[in-house]
Design a protein around this motif. Structure first.
Motif, mmCIF file in Angstrom:
data_model
loop_
_atom_site.group_PDB
_atom_site.id
_atom_site.type_symbol
_atom_site.label_atom_id
_atom_site.label_comp_id
_atom_site.label_asym_id
_atom_site.label_seq_id
_atom_site.Cartn_x
_atom_site.Cartn_y
_atom_site.Cartn_z
ATOM 1 N N VAL A 215 0.853 -1.193 0.000
ATOM 2 C CA VAL A 215 0.000 0.000 0.000
ATOM 3 C C VAL A 215 0.884 1.236 0.000
ATOM 4 C CG1 VAL A 215 -1.577 1.367 1.434
ATOM 5 C CG2 VAL A 215 -1.945 -1.081 1.199
ATOM 6 N N THR A 216 0.550 2.182 -0.839
ATOM 7 C CA THR A 216 1.301 3.440 -0.831
ATOM 8 C C THR A 216 0.417 4.592 -1.293
ATOM 9 O OG1 THR A 216 3.267 4.601 -1.645
ATOM 10 C CG2 THR A 216 2.232 3.062 -3.176
ATOM 11 N N HIS A 217 0.798 5.803 -0.886
ATOM 12 C CA HIS A 217 0.134 7.013 -1.378
ATOM 13 C C HIS A 217 0.952 7.657 -2.494
ATOM 14 C CE1 HIS A 217 -3.190 7.582 1.452
ATOM 15 N NE2 HIS A 217 -2.407 7.062 2.373
ATOM 16 N N GLU A 218 2.158 7.113 -2.761
ATOM 17 C CA GLU A 218 3.070 7.806 -3.680
ATOM 18 C C GLU A 218 3.203 7.087 -5.018
ATOM 19 O OE1 GLU A 218 6.788 9.050 -1.569
ATOM 20 O OE2 GLU A 218 5.720 8.057 0.053
ATOM 21 N N ASN A 219 3.016 7.839 -6.108
ATOM 22 C CA ASN A 219 3.152 7.258 -7.449
ATOM 23 C C ASN A 219 4.534 6.656 -7.675
ATOM 24 O OD1 ASN A 219 0.579 7.893 -8.336
ATOM 25 N ND2 ASN A 219 1.188 9.932 -9.039
ATOM 26 N N GLU A 220 5.579 7.339 -7.174
ATOM 27 C CA GLU A 220 6.953 6.849 -7.397
ATOM 28 C C GLU A 220 7.164 5.479 -6.749
ATOM 29 O OE1 GLU A 220 6.152 9.833 -6.395
ATOM 30 O OE2 GLU A 220 7.040 11.234 -7.832
ATOM 31 N N ILE A 221 6.500 5.250 -5.637
ATOM 32 C CA ILE A 221 6.628 3.956 -4.950
ATOM 33 C C ILE A 221 5.793 2.908 -5.692
ATOM 34 C CG2 ILE A 221 6.134 2.737 -2.772
ATOM 35 C CD1 ILE A 221 8.454 4.779 -2.553
ATOM 36 N N ALA A 222 4.575 3.292 -6.090
ATOM 37 C CA ALA A 222 3.698 2.356 -6.810
ATOM 38 C C ALA A 222 4.335 1.932 -8.135
ATOM 39 C CB ALA A 222 2.342 2.996 -7.061
ATOM 40 N N ALA A 223 5.210 2.775 -8.671
ATOM 41 C CA ALA A 223 5.827 2.482 -9.965
ATOM 42 C C ALA A 223 6.734 1.247 -9.921
ATOM 43 C CB ALA A 223 6.631 3.693 -10.438
ATOM 44 N N TYR A 224 7.140 0.821 -8.738
ATOM 45 C CA TYR A 224 7.959 -0.398 -8.640
ATOM 46 C C TYR A 224 7.119 -1.653 -8.907
ATOM 47 C CZ TYR A 224 11.937 2.067 -6.561
ATOM 48 O OH TYR A 224 13.012 2.890 -6.344
ATOM 49 N N ALA A 225 5.796 -1.533 -8.777
ATOM 50 C CA ALA A 225 4.926 -2.710 -8.892
ATOM 51 C C ALA A 225 4.600 -3.002 -10.352
ATOM 52 C CB ALA A 225 3.637 -2.471 -8.104
ATOM 53 N N ASN A 226 4.188 -4.247 -10.619
ATOM 54 C CA ASN A 226 3.775 -4.644 -11.974
ATOM 55 C C ASN A 226 2.275 -4.496 -12.174
ATOM 56 O OD1 ASN A 226 5.857 -7.392 -11.264
ATOM 57 N ND2 ASN A 226 6.463 -5.588 -12.440
ATOM 58 N N ARG A 227 1.592 -4.210 -11.077
ATOM 59 C CA ARG A 227 0.126 -4.127 -11.162
ATOM 60 C C ARG A 227 -0.356 -3.092 -10.152
ATOM 61 N NH1 ARG A 227 -3.515 -9.380 -9.570
ATOM 62 N NH2 ARG A 227 -5.524 -8.345 -9.353
ATOM 63 N N LEU A 228 -1.340 -2.313 -10.577
ATOM 64 C CA LEU A 228 -1.843 -1.256 -9.699
ATOM 65 C C LEU A 228 -3.340 -1.450 -9.462
ATOM 66 C CD1 LEU A 228 -1.494 1.490 -8.253
ATOM 67 C CD2 LEU A 228 -1.981 2.586 -10.448
ATOM 68 N N ILE A 229 -3.713 -1.472 -8.178
ATOM 69 C CA ILE A 229 -5.123 -1.532 -7.801
ATOM 70 C C ILE A 229 -5.456 -0.224 -7.094
ATOM 71 C CG2 ILE A 229 -6.779 -2.681 -6.249
ATOM 72 C CD1 ILE A 229 -5.179 -5.279 -6.718
ATOM 73 N N ARG A 230 -6.563 0.408 -7.512
ATOM 74 C CA ARG A 230 -7.005 1.626 -6.818
ATOM 75 C C ARG A 230 -8.325 1.360 -6.125
ATOM 76 N NH1 ARG A 230 -4.234 6.298 -7.895
ATOM 77 N NH2 ARG A 230 -2.945 6.174 -9.758
#
Ligand SMILES: Nc1ncnc2c1ncn2[C@@H]1O[C@H](COP(=O)(O)OP(=O)(O)OP(=O)(O)O)[C@@H](O)[C@H]1O
Ligand SMILES: [Mg+2]
Length: 251
Positions: A215-230
């Protein structure tokens, strides 16, 4: 290259169907107020995926993570972890499955203050039934792999935030879990230290195939993932694989 949700060749590590969560709160009139915080969440997460969960404060991210980590139960819906129906497990079985499959990492590190880094990391092994000397030996090996062997005898207040989070990650890894659940793991860290922690998650995912849900609030951190759930107000409003192109478009 990027894990695809509909890949039917792999059995999902996490399979969630129509998960709902309600909380009941007391009110000034004495009648309980029922509030729903998760609505019909459906998810499959395959082994080896790296998933980021984003959403505004109060959207239900931690509630979902706590259910995925078997720390809380849904009000309705079904959750299978490693093909087991979590609702059918006794509390002992649940503790065992949690200890065996899942490592937790939290924003506030959640280290035991009066214990050394070594003993913090050894704790899950003691719970798993290993004796003290074996637990400490394996904990030291894990701290070595995480680059912290020289800090093994430090207590949390003698470590930087980044070092404390590395101890917490070492503790999460020491039982060799298939799944790491990390709730805002970089929320208390500066950007340089956050990058170092994310590089470690990235390495664990790529080299050891550990499934990561973060879980993160930051796009730069989420960018490490291969999949994004909102999540929005307890609903999944977006669930897609990420490519370097789609990531750079959002940053
Ligand atoms: N134990 C509880 N009892 C009652 N309501 C709760 C409880 N835990 C969470 N909630 C409510 O559920 C909603 C979702 O909370 P949750 O902690 O999952 O949000 P979040 O997305 O993790 O937010 P944040 O980004 O601030 O951490 C909130 O409205 C919160 O007030
Ligand atoms: Mg939260």
């Amino acid at each position: 290259m990027y894990p695809v949700k509909s890949d039917t060749s792999t059995k999902p590590l996490i399979h969630v169907e129509n998960l709902c969560k309600n909380y009941s709160l007391g009110s000034s009139t004495g009648d309980p107020i029922n509030s729903q915080v998760l609505f019909d969440v459906c998810l499959d997460i395959n082994p080896g995926e790296f998933v980021a969960i984003m959403g505004h404060s109060g959207s239900g991210k931690s509630t979902l993570m706590n259910i995925l980590g078997c720390l809380d139960t849904p009000t309705s819906g079904h959750y299978w972890l490693a093909e087991r129906d979590v609702a059918s497990l006794s509390s002992d079985e649940l503790a065992r499955i949690r200890n065996r499959y899942i490592g937790f990492v939290f924003q506030g590190f959640n280290l035991l203050k009066r214990m050394t880094a070594l003993d913090n990391v050894a704790t899950p092994l003691l719970y798993a039934g290993l004796n003290r000397s074996r637990s400490r030996k394996l904990a030291l090996e894990q701290l070595r792999r995480t680059g912290l062997e020289n800090f093994a005898l430090h207590q949390p207040n003698q470590l930087s935030g980044g070092q404390q989070q590395r101890v917490a990650i070492s503790r999460a890894l020491v039982n060799q879990p298939q799944l790491i659940l990390a709730d805002e793991p970089t929320g208390n860290l500066d950007s340089q230290t956050s990058s170092e922690i994310m590089a470690l998650f990235d390495q664990l995912n790529r080299e050891q195939g550990i499934t990561i849900v973060l879980v993160t609030h930051e796009n730069e951190i989420a960018a490490y993932a291969n999949r994004l759930i909102r999540l929005k107000d307890g609903h999944v409003i977006h669930d897609e694989s990420q490519t370097p192109e789609s990531i750079s478009a959002t940053i």
